[in-house]
Design an enzyme around this catalytic site. Sequence first.
Site, PDB file in Angstrom:
ATOM      1  N   GLU A  15      21.571  16.540  -7.362  1.00 16.52           N
ATOM      2  CA  GLU A  15      20.117  16.606  -7.524  1.00 16.52           C
ATOM      3  C   GLU A  15      19.776  17.275  -8.850  1.00 16.52           C
ATOM      4  O   GLU A  15      20.052  18.450  -9.063  1.00 16.52           O
ATOM      5  CB  GLU A  15      19.498  17.384  -6.362  1.00 16.52           C
ATOM      6  CG  GLU A  15      17.984  17.351  -6.349  1.00 16.52           C
ATOM      7  CD  GLU A  15      17.401  18.024  -5.114  1.00 16.52           C
ATOM      8  OE1 GLU A  15      16.374  17.552  -4.617  1.00 16.52           O
ATOM      9  OE2 GLU A  15      17.973  19.029  -4.662  1.00 16.52           O
ATOM     10  N   CYS A  22      11.526  17.113  -4.146  1.00 20.18           N
ATOM     11  CA  CYS A  22      12.722  16.895  -3.337  1.00 20.18           C
ATOM     12  C   CYS A  22      12.878  15.430  -2.942  1.00 20.18           C
ATOM     13  O   CYS A  22      13.995  14.940  -2.770  1.00 20.18           O
ATOM     14  CB  CYS A  22      12.702  17.787  -2.100  1.00 20.18           C
ATOM     15  SG  CYS A  22      11.318  17.500  -0.990  1.00 20.18           S
ATOM     16  N   LYS A  55       7.986  34.463   2.216  1.00 18.87           N
ATOM     17  CA  LYS A  55       8.473  34.821   0.889  1.00 18.87           C
ATOM     18  C   LYS A  55       8.368  33.580   0.000  1.00 18.87           C
ATOM     19  O   LYS A  55       9.186  32.662   0.084  1.00 18.87           O
ATOM     20  CB  LYS A  55       9.927  35.293   0.911  1.00 18.87           C
ATOM     21  CG  LYS A  55      10.345  35.938  -0.435  1.00 18.87           C
ATOM     22  CD  LYS A  55      11.783  35.753  -0.769  1.00 18.87           C
ATOM     23  CE  LYS A  55      12.074  34.442  -1.444  1.00 18.87           C
ATOM     24  NZ  LYS A  55      11.514  34.335  -2.829  1.00 18.87           N
ATOM     25  N   GLU A  72      15.327  22.586   4.839  1.00 18.40           N
ATOM     26  CA  GLU A  72      15.027  21.355   4.101  1.00 18.40           C
ATOM     27  C   GLU A  72      15.596  21.554   2.709  1.00 18.40           C
ATOM     28  O   GLU A  72      15.104  22.367   1.934  1.00 18.40           O
ATOM     29  CB  GLU A  72      13.524  21.090   4.062  1.00 18.40           C
ATOM     30  CG  GLU A  72      13.178  19.655   3.677  1.00 18.40           C
ATOM     31  CD  GLU A  72      13.015  19.461   2.187  1.00 18.40           C
ATOM     32  OE1 GLU A  72      14.007  19.044   1.541  1.00 18.40           O
ATOM     33  OE2 GLU A  72      11.922  19.713   1.676  1.00 18.40           O
TER      34      GLU A  72
END
Length: 508
Positions: free
Chosen positions: A402, A299, A185, A260
Amino acid sequence: MADSTELRARNTIHAGGEWLEAVSGATREILDPADATPFAVVAEGDEKDADLAVEAARRAFDGGEGAWPRTPVAERAALLRRVADLLVRDRERLGLLESRDAGKTVEEGRVDVDCVADAFRYFADLVAAEAPGRVVDAGSPDIHSVVVYEPVGVCALITPWNYPLLQASWKIAPALAAGNTFVIKPSEITPLTTVALIELLVEAGLPAGVANIVTGPGHTVGARLAEHPDVDLVSFTGGLASGTKVARAAAPTVKKVALELGGKNPNVVFADACATEEGFDTAVDQALNAAFIHSGQVCSAGARLIIEDSVRDRFVAELARRAERIRLGRGTEAGVECGPLVSEQQRARVEAYVASALAEGAVLCTGGKRPEPSPERPATGYFYEPTVLDQCHRHMKVVREEVFGPVLTVETFRTEAEAVALANDTEYGLAGAVWTADAGRARRVAGLLRHGTVWINDFHPYLPQAEWGGFGKSGVGRELGPAGLAEYRETKHVYQNLAPKPVRWFAG
């Protein structure tokens, strides 16, 4: 899948070897983030489409002697190499599609395709070169004991919007090399190159049902895949909030989980790294690359510059000067160095973080706003200027969370111990870097940093042969390298007694 007209005419759900529309008939427009105009339409799947895809993957895995798990390793490796060759063939087309889909520059898109081809070749070579099993000494010539590797089964692969093709390859290549079937997906925002990759797998000769894709949102398709009782492993790359939902959904069936979940990555620069003009220029250039590649939507972005106080003023001034000169624009335009953010929602998120930083006392050195429109930078695009925020500290929201945008915060230190403490003062632990001319200090500081990848005098390179993972809330599990292949396997101990004898534990 060569152009938008073709995309509008085709189904993008692939299950059991067939391209399908969504069961509900729903579709989604894909927007070009450079101007917010739709340029493709994909099927909008839901739980029913996910169930069909899992059923197809289950049949392909359990299908007897001819099933993919029992395909000889050499044949699986050969197929992965064919896929790599097809990726090289279609490099320009896929690089352009990745640029339009995700907003990155075409050159970044081309580099991504190269890395994807490398990943397929690496896992082909790795699995082909392996011994068939590990012999375990049982202490008797009459006992043959061996540990062999088995595929996990049906894998649900959920990928992010920032590197759709690259992240798909990090999961698909080892999953196939190990003998698994899968349902992938992609992000509903950037699904197009993943659909194209499935097409290449089919062209390379992958049997029907081994590779399946469902385009659709995470709260329906992703959630169903994570909880599905016929899914044996779920591998997710994305945000922390979504990752925790995936883990909770997978828990009742005790399936394998790899997560992750991003990072807040320190880039530690010691003064001795800047002692020469060449060293200074290199450290500044790498700090720019660390923070602003793909508009900071990475990331592993080096979003926290932690610099020794004695060189801070000069370093930050040069950093801001060069950040102002970064050419923003549509990623398909020649000379553009940085594209738009992926969506209006993402830009609003970045703007909110910058506003909070300024309210908490950060000093804006450059950026901090939407750029003026230009022919290569339409007013409707999701552009945001590269931003440098000085005089930041560890209690600021922009330092702790983040941002996932073109925002670089600056913190300072005076001692090595203080630098390490600042770098490790984060809930995440994905990546970090240390810049110094002192080899002993480099090894010492790198050893103390609690991050899955530590670069010394560099930032951002990765090797397919090396594991990629993190500490803390950056997730669990590993991608790439031998450990990345191991994520998609189970081990089986086969113990054979060549001369069985009665045990006589019990009278009789």
